[in-house]
Structures are given as structure tokens and as C-alpha cells.
Write an enzyme that holds these catalytic residues in place. Structure first.
Site, PDB file in Angstrom:
ATOM      1  N   SER B 135       0.849  -1.187   0.000  1.00 40.54           N
ATOM      2  CA  SER B 135       0.000   0.000   0.000  1.00 40.54           C
ATOM      3  C   SER B 135       0.884   1.235   0.000  1.00 40.54           C
ATOM      4  O   SER B 135       1.985   1.221   0.560  1.00 40.54           O
ATOM      5  CB  SER B 135      -0.880   0.016   1.243  1.00 40.54           C
ATOM      6  OG  SER B 135      -1.496   1.283   1.370  1.00 40.54           O
ATOM      7  N   TYR B 148      -1.225   0.399  10.369  1.00 38.30           N
ATOM      8  CA  TYR B 148      -1.495  -0.260   9.087  1.00 38.30           C
ATOM      9  C   TYR B 148      -0.309  -0.009   8.158  1.00 38.30           C
ATOM     10  O   TYR B 148       0.226  -0.928   7.532  1.00 38.30           O
ATOM     11  CB  TYR B 148      -2.784   0.298   8.476  1.00 38.30           C
ATOM     12  CG  TYR B 148      -3.058  -0.152   7.065  1.00 38.30           C
ATOM     13  CD1 TYR B 148      -3.542  -1.423   6.805  1.00 38.30           C
ATOM     14  CD2 TYR B 148      -2.826   0.700   5.975  1.00 38.30           C
ATOM     15  CE1 TYR B 148      -3.801  -1.846   5.506  1.00 38.30           C
ATOM     16  CE2 TYR B 148      -3.088   0.291   4.682  1.00 38.30           C
ATOM     17  CZ  TYR B 148      -3.573  -0.984   4.441  1.00 38.30           C
ATOM     18  OH  TYR B 148      -3.815  -1.377   3.149  1.00 38.30           O
TER      19      TYR B 148
HETATM   20  N1  LIG Z   1      -8.924  -0.765  -0.644  1.00 40.29           N
HETATM   21  C1  LIG Z   1      -7.900   0.092  -0.592  1.00 40.29           C
HETATM   22  O1  LIG Z   1      -8.091   1.318  -0.658  1.00 40.29           O
HETATM   23  C2  LIG Z   1      -6.481  -0.433  -0.495  1.00 40.29           C
HETATM   24  C3  LIG Z   1      -5.446   0.500  -0.629  1.00 40.29           C
HETATM   25  C4  LIG Z   1      -4.148   0.061  -0.559  1.00 40.29           C
HETATM   26  C5  LIG Z   1      -3.882  -1.280  -0.337  1.00 40.29           C
HETATM   27  N2  LIG Z   1      -4.898  -2.174  -0.209  1.00 40.29           N
HETATM   28  C6  LIG Z   1      -4.553  -3.578   0.039  1.00 40.29           C
HETATM   29  O2  LIG Z   1      -5.060  -4.393  -1.015  1.00 40.29           O
HETATM   30  C7  LIG Z   1      -5.337  -5.696  -0.502  1.00 40.29           C
HETATM   31  C8  LIG Z   1      -6.743  -6.072  -0.911  1.00 40.29           C
HETATM   32  O3  LIG Z   1      -7.624  -5.125  -0.339  1.00 40.29           O
HETATM   33  P1  LIG Z   1      -9.166  -4.985  -0.715  1.00 40.29           P
HETATM   34  O4  LIG Z   1      -9.447  -3.543  -0.708  1.00 40.29           O
HETATM   35  O5  LIG Z   1      -9.472  -5.804  -1.878  1.00 40.29           O
HETATM   36  O6  LIG Z   1      -9.803  -5.560   0.617  1.00 40.29           O
HETATM   37  P2  LIG Z   1     -11.083  -6.377   0.977  1.00 40.29           P
HETATM   38  O7  LIG Z   1     -12.017  -6.473  -0.163  1.00 40.29           O
HETATM   39  O8  LIG Z   1     -11.544  -5.875   2.268  1.00 40.29           O
HETATM   40  O9  LIG Z   1     -10.496  -7.849   1.172  1.00 40.29           O
HETATM   41  C9  LIG Z   1      -9.587  -8.205   2.153  1.00 40.29           C
HETATM   42  C10 LIG Z   1      -9.723  -9.697   2.317  1.00 40.29           C
HETATM   43  O10 LIG Z   1      -8.656 -10.144   3.113  1.00 40.29           O
HETATM   44  C11 LIG Z   1      -9.069 -11.356   3.648  1.00 40.29           C
HETATM   45  N3  LIG Z   1      -8.435 -11.597   4.933  1.00 40.29           N
HETATM   46  C12 LIG Z   1      -8.327 -10.772   5.978  1.00 40.29           C
HETATM   47  N4  LIG Z   1      -7.734 -11.409   6.999  1.00 40.29           N
HETATM   48  C13 LIG Z   1      -7.463 -12.655   6.556  1.00 40.29           C
HETATM   49  C14 LIG Z   1      -6.871 -13.791   7.144  1.00 40.29           C
HETATM   50  N5  LIG Z   1      -6.426 -13.779   8.398  1.00 40.29           N
HETATM   51  N6  LIG Z   1      -6.757 -14.892   6.398  1.00 40.29           N
HETATM   52  C15 LIG Z   1      -7.209 -14.950   5.141  1.00 40.29           C
HETATM   53  N7  LIG Z   1      -7.794 -13.916   4.539  1.00 40.29           N
HETATM   54  C16 LIG Z   1      -7.915 -12.793   5.245  1.00 40.29           C
HETATM   55  C17 LIG Z   1     -10.560 -11.276   3.887  1.00 40.29           C
HETATM   56  O11 LIG Z   1     -11.087 -12.506   3.416  1.00 40.29           O
HETATM   57  P3  LIG Z   1     -12.311 -13.279   4.121  1.00 40.29           P
HETATM   58  O12 LIG Z   1     -13.509 -12.471   3.726  1.00 40.29           O
HETATM   59  O13 LIG Z   1     -12.294 -14.619   3.515  1.00 40.29           O
HETATM   60  O14 LIG Z   1     -12.079 -13.281   5.596  1.00 40.29           O
HETATM   61  C18 LIG Z   1     -10.975 -10.106   3.052  1.00 40.29           C
HETATM   62  O15 LIG Z   1     -12.000 -10.443   2.133  1.00 40.29           O
HETATM   63  C19 LIG Z   1      -5.126  -5.629   0.999  1.00 40.29           C
HETATM   64  O16 LIG Z   1      -3.864  -6.147   1.299  1.00 40.29           O
HETATM   65  C20 LIG Z   1      -5.163  -4.154   1.283  1.00 40.29           C
HETATM   66  O17 LIG Z   1      -4.428  -3.829   2.436  1.00 40.29           O
HETATM   67  C21 LIG Z   1      -6.198  -1.776  -0.296  1.00 40.29           C
END
Ligand SMILES: NC(=O)c1ccc[n+]([C@@H]2O[C@H](COP(=O)([O-])OP(=O)(O)OC[C@H]3O[C@@H](n4cnc5c(N)ncnc54)[C@H](OP(=O)(O)O)[C@@H]3O)[C@@H](O)[C@H]2O)c1
Ligand SMILES: Cc1cc2nc3c(=O)[nH]c(=O)nc-3n(C[C@H](O)[C@H](O)[C@H](O)COP(=O)(O)OP(=O)(O)OC[C@H]3O[C@@H](n4cnc5c(N)ncnc54)[C@H](O)[C@@H]3O)c2cc1C
Lengths: 432, 243
Positions: B135, B148
């Protein structure tokens, strides 16, 4: 979040929530605030706007497809663009498609959209075998013309006011090619356009682009575009990714002079008659999909579409009067579309009725709504109505007189306890 | 191609899986905790792209289970996308160690645990690629989300180290640095529209970066400029800003 639909007017602050399972949606609906579903926001006005909206974009899974029959079962957030991408290469296309492919299946049903083949096949709902609707109570009802028929007829064209359409089974049509055989005919005036529409009523697809600034004998100068599915050409012509419109242009750039210039240029750019040109589906069905948020050229106040339908008997008279007014007022419409409609259907608020529809895209400016109020009277005098999915300003009276079956819609809303839970800015304005 | 997606329930993960299935005809293995959603997603990918798509239970924080989890993925993947993660605003974490640990345990320790196993398999086979989602928040500590950010900074350094090591055996590691993305993770936040990407935008950037064998990509691209400016701001000035 800031929320607006295609016309970029109005813009409101809203709380948008999403879901990916039925249980999650059930929980969202159990809160007491009124909500309205929001798909791709390609409606022009305020039918998908409310302080709290349920965004359907994450409920977008394909649930089943029968390659033999072309019956497709999808969740409401799947877009028509997805369906084309996936199924056109396999020889299947939408039975009805509006002029943009970036809308959801839920939105297509809620507006009961029509396409260039309305005169032949009717609206989108005709190809919906059944849909599943979640009511605010969390109950899910299976609806089709034969099962919970009142709810089906209220939901198709019901602008999200009857519940959340969860899934739908829709019939695709088999095609042999991703190309259309296109014929274009220049029409010097409205009379000629009408004549050509009727003479070509057997064409599968027909629509006319119309220059709304012409006056006198030139009123209704237009280009009629006809199409048939081709047998030649391959099934997967490349659909181009839309170009972004990165900035909002000053609204003043779009005025009666620039629009008149554009229209003259556009009309002349078509030869008198083109027959059977092989055109890929994308430019034929979706010319406006080339530029995302093209509405930014209308300036920061946004724009709207005024789309009316008139019964056939009064179409010619009515359209002439309306176009006369528009030309006299000089409210330039960059985009004017005329189309022959087939018979209406049994849904309470479905827009099309047997006759003609005219859609005008108009920049929001101070005097616009006054002019449109005048046009409303002409539309009513000729027994017509306005399309709810484009509307952002009509009054309750216009609605009630344009949609005589509104009472049946009301009673379905009452019967299933929907009135206090499903509301949009539009439903409040119309008092339904 | 066979792609293993860790945290397959992330919204960015779903969009990425779809792009690889469409463009590469990749078979995908979605691994995450919520099996109901995961299986729905796998079924959708099968119907859309006529590839194989499976769902497997995986908990990033259950480190002991990782060797058996990876051993159970057969045949072995050609690529791994690390997408799981949790987010919390600093105002919600405060100085509560348990809450802070949750972020680090998932975003950093969980990644280290599973990627170590993947890396040694890829190294042994001399084959494979890893795409890790960090990120931009991990590029400089800010008061609004530094725990974070710290977990993602740790992940970023770890991925860079892996890239350095695995480049010797033809295994490529790409770090993805998204800015704001509209997903369920950020649903409650008021993100600035013009700077916010959709998961599909990020997936398209990831796929483009993969094709060009990029080392680090920003998504959207302008975050490279924004973060460049943030990174060169001298600390004496930066520490007085409220960001
Ligand atoms: N959205 C943003 O603005 C943003 C910005 C920068 C970086 N990111 C990064 O991009 C990545 C994807 O983010 P996203 O926005 O797509 O998030 P998201 O839709 O909220 O998805 C995150 C997923 O991580 C899984 N997760 C969390 N804890 C876990 C664990 N202990 N074991 C297995 N799975 C786990 C969850 O799956 P389950 O539902 O199966 O529990 C959840 O669905 C993340 O690493 C996030 O930090 C996001
Ligand atoms: C360039 C362009 C060309 C167009 N051409 C045509 C055309 O040729 N013919 C035509 O008929 N229309 C046309 N339209 C209008 C468009 O097809 C409709 O407005 C359509 O409903 C938009 O779908 P959406 O997914 O964007 O829905 P939104 O705009 O988000 O919502 C529209 C309505 O559907 C409701 N809704 C959305 N999802 C659900 C759901 N899951 N359950 C219940 N209700 C739901 C909303 O509450 C709202 O009332 C055009 C629009 C554009 C921008």
C-alpha cells in the site's frame, strides 16, 4: 460519498452500502432508513438517488447459462457489457439493449429499457423469464408474469421502488456474427422521417438521429439508421475501452451556435443513402460509450434528457409542435433521437406506448425547466408521457396523467409494505 | 497458467482473478476464510471464463496450518497473488496493542509465513512469480494510519528482499502499491472520487505490470507522483502536517 447519476445533476451527499450475499443484503434492509438501489448510475436523473443507497456492483456473479437455449441466470449487478464480453464470442447477444452497455441487469429491469428493436420485440422485461425480488422484510419472492404477477408488473419499470431485484433469468438471442448490416437514410424533414420509419417497419433495428434546431420545412431533418444481424464477419469484434473525459468543459462552449454547427456537419457527413454496410456492434448500438462521462462537456451544472412518447395518432402533430417550441427557444440539443415504438406492455410504469418517442439531451440552464414545463403541457395534450429513468423534474400531475396505471403500482407498494422503506428523490417528488 | 490467490475474498483479488482468467485463460485457486463467498466467486469465474476455479480455506493468521495448506494445493501454482489484508484507522487502533497486533499478524507476519513456503518451492522449481499487494500507506508514516502503514512497510521491504533473492533463479516478484480503492475495506471511508480507483482499474494495472515484468507498480499511476512529493518532504515540515 458524493452521489450523482449520468446527468451529473443533482449531486447529493449519500451513504452507499454494498453486499455480496443475500444475508448481507437482508441485514442492510433491516435498518429503518428508506433506501433505493443504485446500479451503474446510467439513469439521467434522481431515480437512483437517496441519502442512503444500496450499491449493487458487488452482487455481480453469473449463476448459470444454458448454451443450448441461451437462458442466462445472473445477479443484478452484472452489466450488459459483461454479458456481451462473455457470451457474444459464444454466439449469444442481448435480446434487447439500450444505447449504452454500461448498465446493470437490475437497472435494465427497473427501467424496463427498450432498444432499437422495440417496434419488433418490445421491452427488456419480455425476455425476463423470472426474477427474484428481496422485499424490505428480507423475504425473497420469485416473480414472473404468472407467479406474483402483480409484483412482477410493478417491478419491471418500477424504478427500484418495489424491492431489490436479486437475480434474473434472461433470454439471450442467438447470433452468427458480431456485426450488423447497417443502412442509413437521410430524411429532409419529419414527414419524410415518419414515412421512412413506417416503410422500414420490418427492419429489426431502427432509430433516427434528429437535428432539433431546424425550423419550418426542415423540421425533423434526420438520419434514419436501420440494422440487421449479419451472417458474415466473426463473433468477437473488439469492443474498445472508453476514453475518459478528463475535465469538465465550460458549459458555455455548448450553445445554440456550436450545436447548430455540429448538427450541420453531422448531417452532411452522411451520404444520402448507404445500404448494407457491415458495422461492428459497438458503434452501431453504443456510439456514446466511446467516451466515459461525456456529460462533462455540458459543463458543471450538468444536463438532463427529456424523453417523451406520443401515441401514433398524435405523434406527427405533437412532435412538430414540440420541435417548433424548442427551435424557437433555441435550447440546443446536442443529441436528439427519434424512434418508432411498438405496442406497450402490461407493466404498470413501463414507458413505451405504440407511437413515437423523442429524446433530447439538454444542458441544465436557468430557463430550461420553464421551457420543459411548457413542453409537458404539449405532451399531455397529445396523450403522451415522459420516461422516468431520464426524468429529474416532472411534477406529480405530469406523472399521474402520463401513467394512468399508477394506482395499481401504488396498491402493490401498499400491499407489500414498500412505501416507507423504498424511496428515491424521484419518488418523493412524484409523491409515490 | 495456474494462479493461487491468497485472500481470494478481497475485491481487488476477485477483479485480478477475472483478468487472469480472461486474458491468460488461467486456472485459479481462491484461498480465504469465508467459504460461502469464496465458492460463489469460484463458480462465477468458471461460468464466465470456462477455466478451472477452486476455493480452499486459508487463514493467514493460522501460521501452523500454512505448510499443510500449501502442500494441499496440487498441482503447484505458476504464480501467487498475495491479496489478503486488514485495515484500521489509527483512531480505531489507538495504543491498544491487541488491535495493532491484529494488523501486523495478518498483513506482515501472515504474509511472511506463507510466502516463505511459496518462495522455497518456487526457488527449488526455478519457476513462478509472486505478486504482493502492499500500500502507498507503507511508504511514509502518517498519524492517521501508521500501524497499518507499518505493517505494509514491513511487507514492502520483505517483498523487495524476496525479489532480490529470487531474481537469481528466474522467479519474479512484483510489488503493487494501490492508493485509494473503492472496495468493501474502504466502504465506510469518504474517499476523494477523483483519486479513487475501482478494483477493476487496479486489476488492469496489475495485469499490465505482470506482462511487462515490472518490479513495483503504483495504482493508479499518479500515486507515484503524489508519493514522490510526500516522500521528499523534509521530516521537520512533514511532522507538523495533519495527514
Ligand atoms: N482498498 C484500498 O483502498 C487499499 C489501498 C491500498 C492497499 N490495499 C490492500 O489491497 C489488498 C486487498 O484489499 P481490498 O481492498 O481488496 O480488501 P477487501 O475487499 O476488504 O479484502 C480483504 C480480504 O482479506 C481477507 N483476509 C483478511 N484477513 C485474513 C486472514 N487472516 N486470512 C485470510 N484472509 C484474510 C478477507 O477474506 P475473508 O472475507 O475470507 O475473511 C478479506 O476479504 C489488501 O492487502 C489491502 O491492504 C487496499
Ligand atoms: C448513453 C445512454 C444511452 C441510453 N440509452 C437508452 C435506450 O436506448 N433505451 C433505454 O430504455 N434507456 C436508455 N438509457 C437509460 C438506461 O438504460 C437506464 O437508465 C438504466 O436503468 C440504467 O441502468 P443502471 O444499472 O445504470 O441503473 P441506475 O441508473 O443505477 O438505476 C436506475 C433505476 O434502477 C433501479 N435499480 C438499479 N438496480 C436495481 C436492482 N438491483 N433492483 C431494483 N432496482 C434497481 C434504481 O433504483 C433506479 O431507479 C441510456 C442511458 C445512457 C447513459
Amino acid at each position: 460519498m458524493k452521489l450523482t447519476a449520468w446527468g451529473r445533476y443533482p449531486q447529493i451527499k449519500a451513504n452507499g452500502v454494498t453486499f455480496e450475499t443475500r444475508a448481507q443484503l437482508g441485514r442492510l434492509l433491516s435498518s429503518t432508513d428508506p433506501v433505493i438501489p443504485y446500479g451503474m448510475g446510467r439513469s439521467y436523473g434522481d431515480s437512483a438517488l437517496n441519502p442512503k443507497v444500496i450499491l449493487t456492483n458487488r452482487f455481480d456473479k453469473i449463476l448459470g447459462f444454458d448454451q443450448k437455449t441461451g437462458l442466462l441466470h445472473v445477479e443484478c449487478g452484472v452489466t450488459l457489457a459483461d454479458i456481451i464480453d462473455i457470451f457474444l464470442p459464444r454466439g449469444w447477444f442481448l435480446s434487447v439493449t439500450p444505447g449504452t452497455r454500461f448498465i446493470t441487469v437490475g437497472g435494465a429491469i427497473s427501467s424496463d429499457v427498450h432498444g432499437k428493436n422495440h417496434h419488433k420485440v418490445g421491452c427488456f422485461s419480455r425476455f425476463v423469464h423470472y426474477l427474484e425480488l428481496m422485499l424490505p422484510s428480507g423475504d425473497v419472492l420469485h416473480c414472473s408474469p404468472d407467479e406474483n404477477g402483480d409484483l412482477f408488473r410493478a417491478t419491471c419499470g418500477g424504478m427500484g421502488l418495489t424491492g431489490i431485484i436479486l437475480t434474473a433469468a434472461i433470454q439471450l438471442q442467438p447470433v452468427r456474427s458480431g456485426f450488423i448490416r447497417e443502412t442509413d437514410i437521410r430524411c429532409r424533414n419529419l414527414e419524410e422521417a415518419f414515412h421512412q420509419f413506417e416503410a422500414n417497419a420490418a427492419s429489426t433495428y431502427s432509430v433516427a438521429w434528429i437535428d432539433c434546431l431546424q425550423r419550418g420545412g426542415n423540421i425533423g431533418r434526420s438520419i434514419l439508421m436501420l440494422g440487421e444481424h449479419a451472417d458474415t464477419g466473426h463473433l468477437a469484434p473488439k469492443f474498445r475501452t472508453p476514453l475518459p473525459m478528463p475535465i469538465t468543459l465550460p458549459g458555455l462552449l455548448l450553445n445554440r451556435y456550436s450545436v447548430a454547427m455540429f448538427n450541420r456537419f453531422y448531417y452532411r457527413s452522411y451520404p444520402n443513402y448507404v445500404e448494407d454496410r457491415l458495422t461492428p456492434m459497438e458503434p452501431f448500438f453504443y456510439p456514446l460509450d466511446r467516451i466515459t462521462a461525456y456529460g462533462r462537456m455540458y459543463g458543471r451544472h450538468g444536463f438532463t434528457q427529456y424523453q417523451l412518447a406520443l401515441p401514433k395518432e398524435s405523434s406527427y402533430e405533437g412532435l412538430r409542435t414540440i420541435m417548433d417550441r424548442i427551435a424557437a427557444e433555441g435550447i440546443g440539443s446536442f443529441l436528439g433521437v427519434l424512434k418508432l415504438l411498438g405496442p406497450g406492455n402490461d407493466n404498470y410504469l413501463s414507458f413505451p406506448l405504440q407511437g413515437y418517442t423523442l429524446a433530447l439531451e439538454l444542458k441544465i440552464e436557468p430557463r430550461l425547466f420553464r421551457v420543459l414545463d411548457e413542453l409537458d403541457r404539449i405532451v399531455l395534450d397529445h396523450g403522451g408521457r415522459l420516461y422516468l429513468t431520464k426524468d429529474v423534474r416532472m411534477g406529480r400531475d405530469m406523472f399521474i396523467r402520463g401513467y394512468p396505471r399508477w394506482k395499481e403500482f401504488e396498491s402493490v407498494r401498499e400491499k407489500y409494505g414498500l412505501k416507507s422503506k423504498l424511496q428515491s428523490l424521484q419518488s418523493e417528488r412524484l409523491g409515490i | 497458467m495456474r494462479l493461487l490467490i491468497l485472500g481470494g475474498n478481497s475485491d481487488i483479488a476477485l477483479a485480478t482473478a477475472r483478468v487472469f482468467a480472461r486474458e491468460e485463460r488461467a486456472d485459479v485457486v481462491l484461498a480465504s476464510r469465508d467459504m460461502e463467498v469464496l465458492e460463489k466467486r469460484a463458480a462465477d469465474i468458471r461460468l464466465r471464463y470456462r477455466v478451472r476455479a477452486e476455493s480452499v480455506y486459508f487463514d493467514a493468521c493460522d501460521y501452523e496450518s500454512h505448510p499443510a495448506f500449501y502442500a494441499g494445493v496440487t498441482p503447484k501454482p505458476d504464480g501467487v497473488v498475495l491479496a489478503f489484508g486488514t485495515y484500521a484507522e489509527q483512531s480505531d487502533v489507538g495504543d491498544d496493542f491487541e488491535k495493532g497486533r491484529q494488523l501486523i499478524d495478518t498483513n506482515f507476519t501472515g504474509a511472511v509465513s506463507i510466502l516463505g513456503i511459496v518462495a522455497s518451492d518456487f526457488e527449488r522449481r526455478g519457476h513462478g512469480f509472486i505478486i504482493g499487494i502492499g500500500s502507498v500507506a507503507g511508504l511514509r508514516g502518517r498519524q492517521s494510519n501508521y500501524l497499518y502503514g507499518a505493517s505494509k512497510a514491513g511487507l514492502g521491504v520483505y517483498l523487495a528482499g524476496l525479489r532480490n533473492r529470487l531474481s537469481k533463479c528466474g522467479v519474479h516478484v512484483m510489488t503493487v502499491l494501490p492508493g485509494f480503492v473503492r472496495t468493501k475495506m474502504t466502504e465506510a471511508l469518504d474517499l476523494p472520487g477523483a483519486l479513487t480507483a475501482s478494483p477493476e482499474d487496479v486489476a488492469a494495472d496489475i495485469y499490465r505490470g505482470f506482462c511487462k515484468r515490472k518490479n513495483t507498480i503504483y495504482s493508479k499511476w499518479f500515486w507515484r507522483i503524489i508519493m514522490g512529493m510526500i516522500r521528499v518532504t523534509p521530516e521537520p515540515i512533514f511532522k507538523r502536517l495533519t495527514m
